[in-house]
Design a protein around this motif. Structure first.
Motif: not given
Length: 324
Positions: A180-207
């Protein structure tokens, strides 16, 4: 609180779950794909409802199709007399409504008596969150501890940075796998309520924090390769024993660090999610974008984060308007 002058209502003995509730719970788990925690919450609420019905009508003295609004209101009054908060009573009613809605769609009952029962009016409370100075202090404190290069300290700062950078729920962070982690594109795929998936960005510090942690994680797995207990190799956040971290372990690790910012303030992992959203809105982010980042189904849920933007607008007004 209990009604004035009324003795607290005693809890009635539990009875076996009716078959219809068991079938509804299977529907939630298998067809709606709700999380085990959510299904367990429905089970608790509906068990209390059926137990109360058995105590007031007799174990065999009622049928689902014969209950009316008066019965649902009676159950809510029972919950209130037990001292449950309004929010808990509202949750119990929501579970009963969902159960009856399912039975009505399945033509097991003619009407949904819970539909017309009003939910308790809930106070509009603002979520606990960190201001920007507190957030900086927290992350600096965690980064200083991570200089020890101990596995848990390096892992914990990565979790903090990810919580604050991406606004994740605890369950979402816990469920992240390596794929689920893509540190090059700085994003992560997460599964929220109801198992709905979404892509959220990662900041430089988090990366950077995640890159440092993954090195430690690989070293831990290498050390555990001959262990009799199979490690959770797919999970991102691991315990020192190599298993996927439990919700309680994540909460404990984060709360310990949060106590360095404001001990006794009741801050939690969810406070970091609230801080993420508050700081975005306060910085002028579009509310619809914040809604998508948080994975909210309704924009009304996101609107609570506009409370600090009002102060920002007042500041702009005072600086710009000639008669301010």
């Amino acid at each position: 609180m209990n009604d004035e002058g009324a003795p607290p209502e005693l809890a009635v003995p539990e009875t076996a779950l009716p078959a219809e509730i068991d079938e509804f719970l299977v529907h939630l788990a298998k067809e709606r794909d709700l999380s085990p925690n959510t299904v367990s919450a429905y089970r608790r609420d509906l068990r209390e409802f059926s137990t109360w019905l058995a105590s007031t009508h007799g174990i065999d003295g009622w049928r689902w199709n014969e209950l009316g609004r008066t019965d649902i209101r009676g159950f809510m009054a029972h919950c209130t007399r037990r001292g449950l908060a309004k929010r808990s009573v509202a949750r119990q009613l929501s579970a009963v409504r969902s159960f009856y809605r399912w039975m009505h769609r399945d033509e097991r009952v003619d009407v949904n008596p819970a539909r017309a029962v009003k939910s308790p009016r809930l106070p509009r409370t603002l979520p606990a969150y960190l201001d920007k100075r507190q957030a900086d202090t927290l992350l600096e404190h965690a980064a200083t501890r991570a200089q020890s290069l101990e596995f848990t300290d390096v892992r914990n700062v990565a979790m903090l940075e990810l919580f604050y950078s991406s606004g994740l729920r605890l369950s979402e962070l816990r469920g992240i796998d390596l794929g689920d982690l893509d540190l090059v594109a700085q994003q992560v795929k997460v599964r929220g309520k109801g198992r709905k998936e979404r892509i959220v960005p990662l900041g430089d510090h988090a990366q950077r924090a995640l890159r440092n942690y993954l090195v430690k994680r690989d070293a831990l797995l290498a050390k555990l390769k001959d262990s009799t207990k199979k490690p959770a190799r797919g999970a991102v956040f691991l315990s020192e024993r190599g298993g996927r971290m439990s919700p309680r372990a994540i909460q404990h690790a984060v709360v310990q660090l949060l106590s360095a910012v404001d001990e006794g303030a009741g801050l939690s992992t969810h406070s970091l999610r609230h801080s993420f959203a508050t700081h975005l809105v306060d910085g002028g982010a579009d509310l619809r974008a914040v809604q998508e980042l948080l994975g909210h189904a309704s924009i009304s849920t996101t609107q609570i984060y506009t409370h600090t933007s009002v102060e920002r607008l007042k500041k702009v007004y005072r600086q710009a308007h000639p008669r301010a």
